[in-house]
Design an enzyme around this catalytic site. Structure first.
Site, PDB file in Angstrom:
ATOM      1  CB  CYS A   2     -77.193   4.020 -63.259  1.00 31.83           C
ATOM      2  SG  CYS A   2     -77.846   2.383 -62.904  1.00 31.83           S
ATOM      3  NE  ARG A  27     -77.640   9.108 -60.200  1.00 33.52           N
ATOM      4  CZ  ARG A  27     -78.833   9.582 -59.908  1.00 33.52           C
ATOM      5  NH1 ARG A  27     -78.960  10.650 -59.186  1.00 33.52           N
ATOM      6  NH2 ARG A  27     -79.919   8.973 -60.332  1.00 33.52           N
ATOM      7  CD1 TRP A  75     -75.553   0.292 -56.760  1.00 29.37           C
ATOM      8  CD2 TRP A  75     -77.681  -0.142 -57.328  1.00 29.37           C
ATOM      9  NE1 TRP A  75     -76.160  -0.346 -55.693  1.00 29.37           N
ATOM     10  CE2 TRP A  75     -77.456  -0.615 -56.018  1.00 29.37           C
ATOM     11  CE3 TRP A  75     -78.940  -0.304 -57.885  1.00 29.37           C
ATOM     12  CZ2 TRP A  75     -78.448  -1.241 -55.264  1.00 29.37           C
ATOM     13  CZ3 TRP A  75     -79.933  -0.936 -57.140  1.00 29.37           C
ATOM     14  CH2 TRP A  75     -79.676  -1.389 -55.850  1.00 29.37           C
ATOM     15  CG  ASN A 100     -79.686   6.652 -64.717  1.00 27.03           C
ATOM     16  OD1 ASN A 100     -78.786   5.926 -65.108  1.00 27.03           O
ATOM     17  ND2 ASN A 100     -79.470   7.844 -64.193  1.00 27.03           N
ATOM     18  N   GLY A 101     -82.915   3.536 -64.305  1.00 25.39           N
ATOM     19  CA  GLY A 101     -84.280   3.122 -63.989  1.00 25.39           C
ATOM     20  C   GLY A 101     -84.487   1.648 -64.263  1.00 25.39           C
ATOM     21  CD  GLU A 484     -78.768   6.525 -39.480  1.00 25.98           C
ATOM     22  OE1 GLU A 484     -79.657   5.824 -39.970  1.00 25.98           O
ATOM     23  OE2 GLU A 484     -77.868   7.032 -40.159  1.00 25.98           O
ATOM     24  CE  LYS A 488     -75.103   5.588 -41.943  1.00 23.27           C
ATOM     25  NZ  LYS A 488     -76.336   6.329 -42.028  1.00 23.27           N
ATOM     26  CD  GLU A 491     -75.690   2.668 -44.864  1.00 22.18           C
ATOM     27  OE1 GLU A 491     -75.584   3.352 -43.831  1.00 22.18           O
ATOM     28  OE2 GLU A 491     -76.017   3.137 -45.952  1.00 22.18           O
ATOM     29  CG  HIS A 507     -90.257  -9.437 -24.813  1.00 22.08           C
ATOM     30  ND1 HIS A 507     -91.090 -10.097 -23.945  1.00 22.08           N
ATOM     31  CD2 HIS A 507     -90.169  -8.173 -24.352  1.00 22.08           C
ATOM     32  CE1 HIS A 507     -91.515  -9.252 -23.011  1.00 22.08           C
ATOM     33  NE2 HIS A 507     -90.956  -8.071 -23.239  1.00 22.08           N
ATOM     34  CE  LYS A 606     -75.281  10.523 -50.086  1.00 21.75           C
ATOM     35  NZ  LYS A 606     -75.292  10.101 -48.679  1.00 21.75           N
TER      36      LYS A 606
HETATM   37  C1  F6R Z   1     -77.993   5.114 -45.392  1.00 23.96           C
HETATM   38  C2  F6R Z   1     -78.563   5.882 -46.475  1.00 23.96           C
HETATM   39  C3  F6R Z   1     -79.842   5.417 -47.058  1.00 23.96           C
HETATM   40  C4  F6R Z   1     -80.716   6.613 -47.451  1.00 23.96           C
HETATM   41  C5  F6R Z   1     -81.959   6.134 -48.208  1.00 23.96           C
HETATM   42  C6  F6R Z   1     -82.889   7.274 -48.525  1.00 23.96           C
HETATM   43  O1  F6R Z   1     -76.794   5.648 -44.932  1.00 23.96           O
HETATM   44  O2  F6R Z   1     -78.015   6.857 -46.904  1.00 23.96           O
HETATM   45  O3  F6R Z   1     -80.533   4.563 -46.204  1.00 23.96           O
HETATM   46  O4  F6R Z   1     -81.078   7.293 -46.292  1.00 23.96           O
HETATM   47  O5  F6R Z   1     -81.558   5.514 -49.382  1.00 23.96           O
HETATM   48  O6  F6R Z   1     -82.252   8.241 -49.289  1.00 23.96           O
HETATM   49  P1  F6R Z   1     -82.803   9.711 -49.364  1.00 23.96           P
HETATM   50  O7  F6R Z   1     -82.660  10.298 -47.996  1.00 23.96           O
HETATM   51  O8  F6R Z   1     -81.951  10.389 -50.383  1.00 23.96           O
HETATM   52  O9  F6R Z   1     -84.239   9.622 -49.757  1.00 23.96           O
END
Ligand code: F6R
Length: 611
Positions: A2, A27, A75, A100-101, A484, A488, A491, A507, A606
């Site tokens: 958050c 965030r 969040w 936050n937390g 990856e 993407k 997400e 398999h 984020k």
């Molecule tokens: C996906 C994404 C997340 C981050 C993950 C780690 O697009 O952004 O999977 O990669 O939350 O975040 P960081 O790299 O900030 O530790």
């Protein structure tokens, strides 16, 4: 996860708080709120479900005017995203808290506080903090002293900001496991969970450390450390003016950030390459000495950063001959780990504040690793501050929640690490370092060529518009690239996507393949190409539609149910970096077709600063 903003000033602070929240929306963005000690002498609050814009609209109708306030964008962790659970939380009419937390012992505290007569109006863990603080204020009227007593009873992680109508000259704050920074102004001071929130009002910051409690007045700041000693924290001037906070010509931040990759990869390489070798001191003055002792590497990260670590494992073992293990931080931190002698602990993180990665680093310090290296995009992050060595990925601020440019710059950093370790330990084959340094210099231009395929990929995206499931395949170092790609797509388009090493298809997952299941493959021209082609035949034989990003020299052509998109030829070692780009573009265009919120997809945030 958050976002927190606070201010104590001589002027009305509501607009400052709102602007800060907007900057922190990356965030968390499922509800937002603000509490202001108004010029009428009362503590007032406005909260709204949804994004900060909803709160802004509400405040436009009913402005709150005052010189002391705290605000939050949420969040959800405990309790659904709704107005009732949005912060700030009150205890009585005089005390407001944002948090936050996660408070792990919130249930026990809730029962205890209910027994004392406190009535809860939300499902959050945060509300227990407000009531506990209120209770402590009965023993000691001073807000700071009460906060010190309160945090002693909290288990878990918190960044806290508190104001009281009874002591309206101050903002008090506490940090444990969730970052907080004080913004220093002239005759006014601020607080936030990320300095980005305050860049419009100051460029001088004081970072709170673990266990710190701060009392912030208009013209003074006092801080106590975890032992209760009064301490000074250094004030630092922030000078990175290069961050662009607007979308420019692009429709979304994500698209802008995808297109920034040639430039940021160039920046990540700057000052790190000699004529024919990597400059090991880019990792810090003690790097050469430490790297010479490394016999194993343990990489720990989450999400996209974990995928970067998985690619690095192929590089470290095949190029530098160093055994490497890669693990997601949330598993590593709770596992009984056997550490091989002389193992370097490498954490990878865009934000440097990811709770699991940070906790894994802190555990690692107790486990006898040779040393720690952070590959990170934020120089002032906790991960960087707590690691022995650092390599900053100069990706610039990444605003789109789905990570793009952070990933490719991490890959560049990890390749620099591989070459440095191989160089120092003498394990690289002759000529390999010089050749790869040359290839790295050409990389930004090659990435530019891959991005020129933008409109081709946009057309291919239409194949996914009515699909619900997708498979991504890759072999070798392209397997994590496929992972990856799948991450993407899920997400931002909410299409279910799975990634498999192509050889694993028969398999089990082959059972899923039919004409409704597009299969995306990355096919550079390497020694695994023929094997990959056989795997693709297995898909076609079951009616699966293939989308293949293939090296222009791979000899793959379009056919019924097979869409081949030619990629510029590139050295196989660098192929994972190049092949990531069309997969990012594919997800982006599928999401645009689906009409989702590309930059802020549902349920995500984020920076994941909670467990
Ligand atoms: C996906 C994404 C997340 C981050 C993950 C780690 O697009 O952004 O999977 O990669 O939350 O975040 P960081 O790299 O900030 O530790």
């Amino acid at each position: 996860m958050c976002g927190i903003v606070g201010a104590v000033a001589e002027r009305n602070i509501t607009a400052i708080l709102l602007e800060g929240l907007k900057r922190l929306e990356y965030r968390g963005y499922d509800s937002a709120g603000v509490a202001v000690f108004t010029n009428n002498g009362t503590l007032e609050r406005m909260r709204r479900n949804g994004k900060v814009a909803e709160l802004e609209q509400a405040l436009a109708g009913e402005p709150l005017v005052g010189r002391l306030g705290i605000a939050h964008t949420r969040w959800a962790t405990h309790g659904a995203p709704c107005e009732r659970n949005a912060h700030p939380h009150f205890s009585g009419s005089d005390l407001a808290v944002v948090h936050n937390g996660i408070i792990e012992n919130h249930e026990a505290l809730r029962e205890q506080l209910k027994g004392l007569g406190y009535v809860f109006t939300s499902d959050t863990d945060t509300e227990v903090i407000a009531h506990l603080l209120n209770h402590k204020l009965k023993d000691n009227n001073d807000l700071t002293a009460a906060l010190k007593a309160t945090v002693k009873e909290l288990h878990g992680a918190y960044g806290l900001a508190v104001i009281s109508a009874k002591q309206p000259d101050r903002l008090v704050a506490a940090r444990s496991g969730s970052p907080l920074v004080i913004g220093l102004g002239l005759g006014e001071n601020f607080l936030a969970s990320d300095q980005l929130a305050l860049r419009q009002v100051t460029d001088r910051f004081m970072y709170l450390e673990e266990g710190d409690i701060a009392e912030i007045h208009r013209d003074s700041v006092q801080i106590w450390d975890v032992t209760g000693q009064s301490v000074q924290r250094e004030a630092v001037q922030y000078s990175d003016g290069a961050e662009a906070a607007d979308k420019g010509e692009y429709r979304h931040y994500m698209l802008k950030e995808i297109h920034e990759q040639p430039a940021v990869v160039q920046r990540t390489l700057e000052n790190r390459l000699g004529q024919d070798h990597v400059l090991v001191q880019a990792f810090g003055p003690q790097a050469a000495e430490l790297f010479a002792k490394v016999r194993n590497v343990q990489i720990v990260a989450c999400g996209t950063s974990y995928h970067a670590g998985m690619v690095a494992r192929y590089w470290l073992e095949s190029l530098a001959g160093i055994p490497c293990q890669v693990e997601v931080a949330s598993e590593f931190r709770y596992r009984k780990v056997v550490v091989q002698p002389d193992t370097l602990f490498v954490s990878i993180s865009q934000s440097g504040e990811t709770a699991d990665t940070l906790a894994a680093l802190r555990n690692a310090k107790e486990l006898g690793f040779l040393g720690s290296l952070a590959i990170c995009n934020v120089g002032i992050s906790s991960l960087v501050r707590e690691s022995d060595l650092t390599l900053l990925t100069h990706a610039g601020r990444e605003i789109g929640v789905a990570s793009t440019k952070a990933f490719t710059t991490q890959l560049v950093g990890l390749l620099l690490l591989t070459l440095s370790l191989g160089q120092v330990r003498g394990t690289l084959q002759a000529g390999v370092e010089a050749q790869l340094v040359e290839e790295l210099r050409r990389l930004p231009a090659r990435l530019g060529e891959a991005l020129a395929m933008d409109t081709t990929v946009e057309k291919v995206a239409q194949l996914f518009a009515d699909k619900h499931h997708t498979l991504f395949l890759g072999r070798g170092a392209q397997f994590p690239v496929a992972m990856e790609g799948a991450l993407k797509l899920k997400e931002i388009s909410y299409i279910h996507a799975e990634a498999y090493p192509a050889g694993e298809l028969k398999h089990g997952p082959l059972a899923l393949v039919d004409s409704d299941m597009p299969v995306v493959t990355v096919a550079p021209n390497n020694e695994l190409l023929e094997k990959l082609k056989s795997n693709l035949q297995e898909v076609r034989a079951r009616g699966g539609e293939l989308i293949v990003f293939a090296d222009e020299q791979a000899g793959m052509t379009n056919g019924e149910g097979t869409h081949v998109i030619n990629m510029p030829h590139i050295h196989d070692v660098l192929a994972p970096i190049l092949y990531t780009l069309p997969l990012q573009l594919l997800s982006y265009y599928v999401a645009v077709l689906k009409g989702t919120d590309v930059d802020q997809p549902r349920n995500l945030a984020k920076s994941v600063t909670v467990e």
